[in-house]
Structure formats: structure tokens, C-alpha cells
Design an enzyme around this catalytic site. Structure first.
Site, mmCIF file in Angstrom:
data_model
loop_
_atom_site.group_PDB
_atom_site.id
_atom_site.type_symbol
_atom_site.label_atom_id
_atom_site.label_comp_id
_atom_site.label_asym_id
_atom_site.label_seq_id
_atom_site.Cartn_x
_atom_site.Cartn_y
_atom_site.Cartn_z
ATOM 1 N N CYS A 6 -14.240 -24.575 13.645
ATOM 2 C CA CYS A 6 -14.698 -24.277 12.276
ATOM 3 C C CYS A 6 -13.654 -24.683 11.241
ATOM 4 O O CYS A 6 -13.936 -25.430 10.312
ATOM 5 C CB CYS A 6 -14.983 -22.781 12.130
ATOM 6 S SG CYS A 6 -16.730 -22.356 12.214
ATOM 7 N N CYS A 40 3.938 8.085 2.060
ATOM 8 C CA CYS A 40 4.534 6.756 2.238
ATOM 9 C C CYS A 40 5.722 6.587 1.292
ATOM 10 O O CYS A 40 6.733 5.972 1.641
ATOM 11 C CB CYS A 40 3.500 5.668 1.964
ATOM 12 S SG CYS A 40 2.043 5.691 3.028
ATOM 13 N N CYS A 47 9.601 7.474 2.114
ATOM 14 C CA CYS A 47 10.512 6.471 2.677
ATOM 15 C C CYS A 47 10.654 5.250 1.777
ATOM 16 O O CYS A 47 11.740 4.672 1.677
ATOM 17 C CB CYS A 47 10.014 6.015 4.049
ATOM 18 S SG CYS A 47 10.206 7.232 5.369
ATOM 19 N N HIS A 48 9.574 4.866 1.129
ATOM 20 C CA HIS A 48 9.539 3.575 0.439
ATOM 21 C C HIS A 48 9.628 3.664 -1.076
ATOM 22 O O HIS A 48 9.457 2.646 -1.758
ATOM 23 C CB HIS A 48 8.277 2.822 0.846
ATOM 24 C CG HIS A 48 8.172 2.604 2.326
ATOM 25 N ND1 HIS A 48 9.053 1.797 3.020
ATOM 26 C CD2 HIS A 48 7.313 3.111 3.255
ATOM 27 C CE1 HIS A 48 8.728 1.800 4.311
ATOM 28 N NE2 HIS A 48 7.687 2.592 4.478
ATOM 29 N N CYS A 79 3.816 3.734 11.111
ATOM 30 C CA CYS A 79 4.564 4.614 10.204
ATOM 31 C C CYS A 79 3.847 5.949 10.008
ATOM 32 O O CYS A 79 4.484 7.008 9.960
ATOM 33 C CB CYS A 79 4.772 3.935 8.851
ATOM 34 S SG CYS A 79 5.980 2.588 8.879
ATOM 35 N N CYS A 102 -14.776 -12.888 12.551
ATOM 36 C CA CYS A 102 -14.944 -14.239 13.101
ATOM 37 C C CYS A 102 -15.284 -14.192 14.590
ATOM 38 O O CYS A 102 -16.044 -15.028 15.079
ATOM 39 C CB CYS A 102 -13.685 -15.065 12.869
ATOM 40 S SG CYS A 102 -13.520 -15.675 11.172
ATOM 41 N N CYS A 161 -11.794 -21.039 16.962
ATOM 42 C CA CYS A 161 -11.420 -20.937 15.544
ATOM 43 C C CYS A 161 -11.202 -22.336 14.967
ATOM 44 O O CYS A 161 -11.583 -22.629 13.830
ATOM 45 C CB CYS A 161 -10.133 -20.128 15.388
ATOM 46 S SG CYS A 161 -10.137 -18.511 16.174
#
Length: 253
Positions: A168, A64, A67-68, A102, A214, A165
Site C-alpha cells: 500500500c 503525571c 514527575c514531569h 509510568c 491497518c 504494509c
């Protein structure tokens, strides 16, 4: 007889729920872990994620960091703006979906799994935005489209329980459901503390895990990881968390 046993059991659980204070339990467990280990489990996973971030993987022999930058120095603040539209994908992606893309396209990793190693990398990337305000935007048409899909899913009543959703986290927010307090999505800025370590099941979860969980709570089969419906709900939640300060990994019941 069976009916009365069920009623008594439900009342017993309700009584326990009233006696326990989830916020106090979180605080107690957090202090206990810091005292015994000197570090929280979520932080351990984040450190493991940093090591994997810098480790080459896949057929391309890249990491990773190829590139970063080393330790992701070019990704500082990136998580605070996600989910967002990516031109190379021509799609809106959340953190999990972007990492998967990626890995496959630029690193040559096949069969990417949403396992603990994957979640550790995601958690580390998210920590690079710690202390920054969540600032998800809806400037691209596909971002606005995905947000609307997320909003529709948020209010959709589904499953045998005819639940949504919103029931709740809007209507019942702040109330106790057994050992947990239902969070208010906008007021509590929930997206700012995921990924998180859940001490109740001793697991590291990303926001995708929480969303899928959930679905299970509503007795509905959850979408797969990286599914557009999960990304859409993630975008909806992250946009509602705008202005909240990112503090990950969270420490959750």
C-alpha cells in the site's frame, strides 16, 4: 445474479471514489468545524488531556505532572524522539507504552486501558513537541533491533489477501482506495501528525490505533495495544518521518 450485483456495487463505489476529493473534504470539514465550534475536536481532547495530566490518579496519589512538571514542562520535545529505549524499562517504548508503564509503576494505576482518557493524555503529551522536527535515533542496540523487527513486519505479506504494509504505502502510494488516498510513509512523514482526530468515524486515534487499524484493513487480527509488534512498526514509521515537523493533533479523513 449475486455476482453481477457485487460487480455493480464495486463499480459504484469506485465511481464515488473518483468523484470525491479526500483532501478537499478534509479541508471542508475542518473549516466547517472551526466556523461552528471555533475549535477542532482534536484540540478539545488535547485540552482534556492536559487537565488529566495534572490530576492525581492511582494508589500513589501522583499525577503525571508530579514527575514531569506542571503541564509537562519537562516533556517538551520528548515525543519528537519517540519511540526510544528507556533504561528503567530496559525496552523500547512508543508514547502509548511509555505512558502505560509510568501510570502502573510510578502512579499505582491498575488495569490501564487504552480508552479516550488515555488517548487524550497521549495527545496532550505529543502537542508538547509541536513545531519541532522528528528526530528518532537508533543509537541503542535494542532500538536497532526493534527497528529491524519493524522493517521486517513492514514487508511481510500476511493474511488471506497476501498483503503487506509496503504494498500500500510504498508500491501504491498516492493512489486512491475508495475515499482515501494512500499515503507515502517517507515522503508524507505520516508519524508527525498522529495522534489525530478522524472525522470519518469521529474518533481520536494514536499512532497505535492507526497501525492496528491497518492490520484490520488487511483482514488480519491486530496485535493488542502496547504489543511489541505495534511498537516496532511505530518505530519504523517514526524513523522514516525524521526531519518532518510535528503538528498534532492531526485532522484526518
Amino acid at each position: 445474479m449475486g455476482k453481477w450485483v457485487t460487480i455493480i456495487f464495486v463499480l459504484f463505489l469506485y465511481a464515488i471514489a473518483q468523484q470525491e476529493n479526500p483532501a478537499e473534504e478534509v479541508k471542508k470539514q475542518k473549516e466547517l468545524l472551526l466556523k461552528e465550534m471555533g475549535i477542532l475536536p482534536g484540540d478539545v481532547y488535547a485540552e482534556q488531556g492536559r487537565d488529566m495530566f495534572n490530576k492525581p490518579m492511582g494508589n500513589a496519589g501522583k499525577s503525571c505532572s508530579s514527575c514531569h512538571g506542571q503541564d509537562g514542562r519537562y516533556l517538551r520535545g520528548a515525543y519528537a524522539h519517540m519511540p526510544r529505549y528507556y533504561k528503567d524499562m530496559d525496552a523500547v517504548a512508543d508514547l502509548d507504552t511509555r505512558i502505560k508503564y509510568c501510570m502502573e509503576k510510578y502512579m499505582g494505576v491498575g488495569n490501564v486501558k487504552h480508552d479516550l482518557n488515555f488517548k487524550s493524555i497521549a495527545t496532550y503529551v505529543a502537542t508538547l513537541s509541536n513545531g519541532m522536527k522528528m528526530d528518532v535515533k537508533l543509537t541503542h542496540p535494542k532500538e536497532r533491533e526493534m527497528y529491524e523487527k519493524g522493517r521486517e513486519l513492514w514487508y511481510a505479506r500476511v493474511g488471506k489477501m497476501d498483503f503487506s504494509c509496503a504494498i500500500c504505502h510504498d508500491s501504491e502510494a498516492g493512489k486512491r482506495v475508495f475515499l482515501q488516498t494512500v499515503v507515502a510513509v517517507k515522503e508524507d512523514k505520516v508519524a508527525t501528525h498522529w495522534p489525530a482526530y478522524r472525522f470519518s468515524n469521529d474518533q481520536l486515534w494514536t499512532m497505535e490505533d492507526r497501525i492496528r487499524g491497518c492490520f484490520g484493513d488487511m483482514r488480519v487480527a491486530p496485535p493488542e495495544h502496547f504489543h511489541w509488534a505495534v511498537v516496532a512498526l511505530n518505530l519504523y514509521l517514526s524513523y522514516k518521518a525524521k526531519g518532518g515537523v510535528v503538528r498534532v493533533p492531526g485532522f484526518i479523513y
